[in-house]
Design an enzyme around this catalytic site. Structure first.
Site, PDB file in Angstrom:
ATOM      1  N   HIS A  41     -13.619  16.132  18.249  1.00  0.00           N
ATOM      2  CA  HIS A  41     -14.068  17.350  18.936  1.00  0.00           C
ATOM      3  C   HIS A  41     -13.241  17.584  20.200  1.00  0.00           C
ATOM      4  O   HIS A  41     -12.734  18.688  20.436  1.00  0.00           O
ATOM      5  CB  HIS A  41     -15.558  17.200  19.277  1.00  0.00           C
ATOM      6  CG  HIS A  41     -16.122  18.315  20.102  1.00  0.00           C
ATOM      7  ND1 HIS A  41     -16.912  19.322  19.564  1.00  0.00           N
ATOM      8  CD2 HIS A  41     -16.033  18.585  21.435  1.00  0.00           C
ATOM      9  CE1 HIS A  41     -17.259  20.150  20.534  1.00  0.00           C
ATOM     10  NE2 HIS A  41     -16.751  19.733  21.673  1.00  0.00           N
ATOM     11  N   GLU A  42     -13.065  16.528  21.007  1.00  0.00           N
ATOM     12  CA  GLU A  42     -12.299  16.644  22.250  1.00  0.00           C
ATOM     13  C   GLU A  42     -10.819  16.867  21.969  1.00  0.00           C
ATOM     14  O   GLU A  42     -10.134  17.564  22.728  1.00  0.00           O
ATOM     15  CB  GLU A  42     -12.491  15.405  23.122  1.00  0.00           C
ATOM     16  CG  GLU A  42     -13.916  15.194  23.603  1.00  0.00           C
ATOM     17  CD  GLU A  42     -14.469  16.381  24.369  1.00  0.00           C
ATOM     18  OE1 GLU A  42     -13.680  17.052  25.064  1.00  0.00           O
ATOM     19  OE2 GLU A  42     -15.680  16.648  24.264  1.00  0.00           O
ATOM     20  N   HIS A  45     -10.203  20.514  21.689  1.00  0.00           N
ATOM     21  CA  HIS A  45     -10.007  21.150  22.998  1.00  0.00           C
ATOM     22  C   HIS A  45      -8.593  20.905  23.513  1.00  0.00           C
ATOM     23  O   HIS A  45      -7.924  21.821  23.999  1.00  0.00           O
ATOM     24  CB  HIS A  45     -10.999  20.587  24.015  1.00  0.00           C
ATOM     25  CG  HIS A  45     -12.433  20.945  23.750  1.00  0.00           C
ATOM     26  ND1 HIS A  45     -12.837  22.230  23.491  1.00  0.00           N
ATOM     27  CD2 HIS A  45     -13.557  20.166  23.714  1.00  0.00           C
ATOM     28  CE1 HIS A  45     -14.145  22.248  23.309  1.00  0.00           C
ATOM     29  NE2 HIS A  45     -14.605  21.007  23.439  1.00  0.00           N
TER      30      HIS A  45
END
Length: 286
Positions: A41-42, A45
């Site tokens: 998920h990170e 980003h």
């Protein structure tokens, strides 16, 4: 601490303790899977930030999630910030799609694959809640900054997030007192994490606002290139410079009209003059 593609990846000490504790309790596989989902998920980003020309400083794995630290060099507009915030949940949706394909092909353990789907949906939906420092909160903050002064946006979005975080803590404590000893503990930990993060970021608003002012030269170049209309700010000669600067909007360029009490225009100043005078004034004080 390790480096991946030049990005520093670090783990909070408490994160390591939780992982070691999971070995004792027999939940290591479930926990490492969940944190792998958070890491991907990170990475979403970080990848989006890099593609949009922003420097990714580090990815930090925290006890209750993770954070991609991105350096704002003047390129992080509101719309880019929204795109970066959405990139994380989109990674989770992509992973759900991959796992659904594996289930359709009857590849892998069905129970474990279902756990991965649930974990991805949980993390995606949780992060889209409109509370800072979650992705949903960042999206709301960026949207508000399009219409409200940037300083006001920072102050009120963090204040509201602190209030909501406090509400989560109170709700968990009330449920605990009422005799529910299961879920409220998890809710309490999440509430405490959100509260601590928001209070810390709220205290750092002055530094974030200074960084915003330092990057305004880039905003001028951008608006000059596309021929944007300057938005006026009305001020009086005795008005403090910091009060004027707190009226600046993120995606606008401003001209400051200095007027007397009779309504006559005494001077028209570009925002760079006000910012330069503000920094010079502070330098003289120090």
């Amino acid at each position: 601490m390790i480096r991946l593609w030049g990005v520093r990846v670090s783990m909070h000490p408490f994160f390591v303790i939780i992982m070691l504790a999971s070995l004792v309790t027999g939940h290591f596989i479930e926990l490492i899977t969940l944190f792998a989902i958070v890491f991907i998920h990170e990475c979403g980003h970080a990848a989006a930030a890099a593609l949009l020309g922003c420097r990714v400083v580090s990815i930090q794995m925290l006890p209750f999630g993770g954070v991609a630290v991105i350096e704002d060099g003047g390129k992080l507009t509101a719309w880019r910030e929204i795109a970066i915030a959405l990139a994380g949940p989109l990674q989770n949706i992509f992973m759900v799609g991959v796992v659904l394909l594996l289930q359709y092909m009857q590849v892998g353990d069905p129970i474990f694959l279902s756990y991965i789907i649930q974990g991805n949906l949980l993390i995606a939906l949780f992060n889209l809640l409109p509370i800072l420092p979650l992705d949903g909160g960042k999206i709301v903050q960026a949207l508000v900054s399009l219409i409200a002064p940037y300083y006001t946006t920072l102050m009120w979005t963090y204040r509201i997030s602190i209030l909501v975080s406090t509400g989560v803590i109170v709700y968990a404590v009330v449920r605990w007192i009422a005799g529910d000893y299961g879920l409220p503990l998890n809710i309490l930990l999440v509430g405490l994490f959100l509260f601590y993060s928001n209070v810390t970021d709220y205290r750092n608003i002055p530094y974030r606002f200074i960084r915003f002012l330092m990057n305004r030269e880039g905003a001028f170049v951008h608006h000059a290139a596309i021929g944007s209309l300057a938005q006026p700010i009305i001020s009086f000669p005795a008005k403090p410079l910091d009060t004027i600067l707190r009226l600046l909007k993120r995606e606008r360029y401003h001209m400051v009209y200095v007027m007397n009490r009779q309504g006559r225009i005494l001077a028209v100043l570009p925002e760079q003059r006000i910012i330069s005078s503000y920094f010079k004034q502070n330098a003289d004080k120090s």
